[in-house]
Scaffold this motif. Sequence first.
Motif, PDB file in Angstrom:
ATOM      1  N   ARG A   1      -1.622   4.604   3.085  1.00  0.00           N
ATOM      2  CA  ARG A   1      -0.294   4.242   3.591  1.00  0.00           C
ATOM      3  C   ARG A   1      -0.336   2.867   4.244  1.00  0.00           C
ATOM      4  O   ARG A   1       0.537   2.016   4.006  1.00  0.00           O
ATOM      5  CB  ARG A   1       0.195   5.297   4.575  1.00  0.00           C
ATOM      6  CG  ARG A   1       1.617   5.066   5.089  1.00  0.00           C
ATOM      7  CD  ARG A   1       2.058   6.180   6.009  1.00  0.00           C
ATOM      8  NE  ARG A   1       2.196   7.453   5.287  1.00  0.00           N
ATOM      9  CZ  ARG A   1       1.373   8.479   5.397  1.00  0.00           C
ATOM     10  NH1 ARG A   1       0.318   8.405   6.213  1.00  0.00           N
ATOM     11  NH2 ARG A   1       1.570   9.588   4.704  1.00  0.00           N
ATOM     12  N   ASP A   2      -1.360   2.613   5.044  1.00  0.00           N
ATOM     13  CA  ASP A   2      -1.486   1.311   5.701  1.00  0.00           C
ATOM     14  C   ASP A   2      -1.681   0.190   4.684  1.00  0.00           C
ATOM     15  O   ASP A   2      -1.066  -0.888   4.791  1.00  0.00           O
ATOM     16  CB  ASP A   2      -2.671   1.328   6.667  1.00  0.00           C
ATOM     17  CG  ASP A   2      -2.454   2.268   7.850  1.00  0.00           C
ATOM     18  OD1 ASP A   2      -1.288   2.632   8.122  1.00  0.00           O
ATOM     19  OD2 ASP A   2      -3.455   2.652   8.482  1.00  0.00           O
TER      20      ASP A   2
ATOM     21  N   ARG B   1       1.541  -0.508   2.674  1.00  0.00           N
ATOM     22  CA  ARG B   1       2.535  -1.226   3.480  1.00  0.00           C
ATOM     23  C   ARG B   1       2.220  -2.726   3.465  1.00  0.00           C
ATOM     24  O   ARG B   1       3.132  -3.559   3.307  1.00  0.00           O
ATOM     25  CB  ARG B   1       2.532  -0.688   4.907  1.00  0.00           C
ATOM     26  CG  ARG B   1       3.465  -1.458   5.850  1.00  0.00           C
ATOM     27  CD  ARG B   1       3.435  -0.891   7.255  1.00  0.00           C
ATOM     28  NE  ARG B   1       2.096  -0.834   7.800  1.00  0.00           N
ATOM     29  CZ  ARG B   1       1.448  -1.878   8.304  1.00  0.00           C
ATOM     30  NH1 ARG B   1       2.017  -3.080   8.320  1.00  0.00           N
ATOM     31  NH2 ARG B   1       0.222  -1.744   8.796  1.00  0.00           N
TER      32      ARG B   1
ATOM     33  N   TYR C   1      -0.434  11.862  -3.367  1.00  0.00           N
ATOM     34  CA  TYR C   1      -0.802  10.451  -3.486  1.00  0.00           C
ATOM     35  C   TYR C   1       0.266   9.686  -4.263  1.00  0.00           C
ATOM     36  O   TYR C   1       0.720   8.607  -3.839  1.00  0.00           O
ATOM     37  CB  TYR C   1      -2.156  10.369  -4.181  1.00  0.00           C
ATOM     38  CG  TYR C   1      -2.658   8.987  -4.494  1.00  0.00           C
ATOM     39  CD1 TYR C   1      -2.998   8.099  -3.473  1.00  0.00           C
ATOM     40  CD2 TYR C   1      -2.826   8.564  -5.809  1.00  0.00           C
ATOM     41  CE1 TYR C   1      -3.479   6.831  -3.758  1.00  0.00           C
ATOM     42  CE2 TYR C   1      -3.302   7.304  -6.112  1.00  0.00           C
ATOM     43  CZ  TYR C   1      -3.635   6.440  -5.083  1.00  0.00           C
ATOM     44  OH  TYR C   1      -4.105   5.188  -5.379  1.00  0.00           O
TER      45      TYR C   1
ATOM     46  N   LEU D   1       3.366   9.113  -2.242  1.00  0.00           N
ATOM     47  CA  LEU D   1       3.196   8.023  -1.279  1.00  0.00           C
ATOM     48  C   LEU D   1       3.333   6.667  -1.964  1.00  0.00           C
ATOM     49  O   LEU D   1       3.980   5.748  -1.425  1.00  0.00           O
ATOM     50  CB  LEU D   1       1.827   8.137  -0.612  1.00  0.00           C
ATOM     51  CG  LEU D   1       1.443   6.986   0.331  1.00  0.00           C
ATOM     52  CD1 LEU D   1       2.416   6.900   1.494  1.00  0.00           C
ATOM     53  CD2 LEU D   1       0.007   7.158   0.832  1.00  0.00           C
TER      54      LEU D   1
ATOM     55  N   SER E   1       6.181   3.941  -1.068  1.00  0.00           N
ATOM     56  CA  SER E   1       5.735   2.662  -0.505  1.00  0.00           C
ATOM     57  C   SER E   1       6.053   1.477  -1.405  1.00  0.00           C
ATOM     58  O   SER E   1       6.392   0.387  -0.913  1.00  0.00           O
ATOM     59  CB  SER E   1       4.224   2.708  -0.254  1.00  0.00           C
ATOM     60  OG  SER E   1       3.860   3.768   0.593  1.00  0.00           O
TER      61      SER E   1
END
Length: 425
Positions: free
Chosen positions: A211-212, A215, A257, A260, A264
């Motif tokens: 996620r990080d 982003r 996954y 996400l 994103s």
Amino acid sequence: MHHFHYKDGVLHAEDVSLAHLASDVGTPFYCYSTATLERHYRVLERAFAGQNATICFAVKANSNQAVLATLARLGAGMDVVSEGELRRARAAGTPADKVIFAGVGKTREEMAYALGEGICSFNVESEPELHALSEVAESLGVTARVAIRVNPDVDAKTHAKISTGKSENKFGIPYLRAPSLYDEARKLPYLDVAGIHMHIGSQITDLAPFRDAFRLMRDLTLELRREGHAIHHLDIGGGLGVPYRGSNEVPPHPDEYAALVAASLGDLDAKLYLEPGRMIVGNAGVLVTRVVYVKAGAGKRFTIVDAAMNDLLRPTLYEAFHEVWPVSEARTSDATVLQDIVGPVCETGDYLAVERALPPFEPEELMAVMTAGAYGAVMSSTYNTRRLVPEVLVNGSAYAVVRPRPSYEEMIGLDRLPPWITPEA
């Protein structure tokens, strides 16, 4: 999930008895399950249905031609890190336009070969590499499609030796330097710098690091596009973990996954490339070995087997845990004893399992080291002049030796004596 199970009291790969394979092929040997390979690929493929994504299997995880050909026939592309892996991918039937060339040390010769093959894209990892690729492409009169690998300084919470996205790792360029390098790349001839690449590590069991990283990838894409860069594709790497400890270790499902990724990056209208390796092939393989001796040490029991660290390096290199299953199902109900499973190599670090509660194995018994399909045979060596172990592919009730065990004559015959040494008669 995998297709290794007990049937009629014996551990099977699909419908093939591992005890039968041991008798036919000899131990130790690697065994891969076609059904598991196919299932894992299709689960990931279904997870990304509706997203413009290409799955490029990471060849470094398992480069056996039969494994690569199985995946290529399912539609997989390939992620390679050397000319040798590129040649393997092409020999297995992978179209050149579905090959991504990564790696920090590509030589000019490798670049030229890949450009001649017409591969999809290069993941460039440094400024010097960018200039070298431009010069090679110019000399050949072709355009190289490029994504720059950006190091986001994200901790993947994995083993230090398989972390690739932190600032102290050798991979990629620092995130904050990326815009200036894209500006520089735009000025170089014969490059089409159309993508961004990020890969933060391997055996990741938590979605938070992804996620990080995603982003940051999103922010960089938008920033570069505002500056006039045509970012058409995003290579999001691989790294999704597998359950080495069985039900005690449950990594995120590919559906989670993929969700996400969609949340994103889904609105960026960019082609996606994935680089899964371990997730597809890890649970698809086992290493079968036979007990040679059992030795009572001063403080523990040593079960000495005919497989060693040169056959499966992960426990020694990464302190990795692999479940060990007896091939005889009857053994699974026996009381366990604490023991080390060790090999015959002349190193203290030669072990497959340490202080493990397992059945009291006796000489000639067989055991299977599970989840050995990734970074197993591909990292093996001939240390102590031990022959490379054979690899077997199972498909239902059929099996084939897809890499034979070399003879000692073949192995030693690779060496050459210099002209000033005359062989003894």
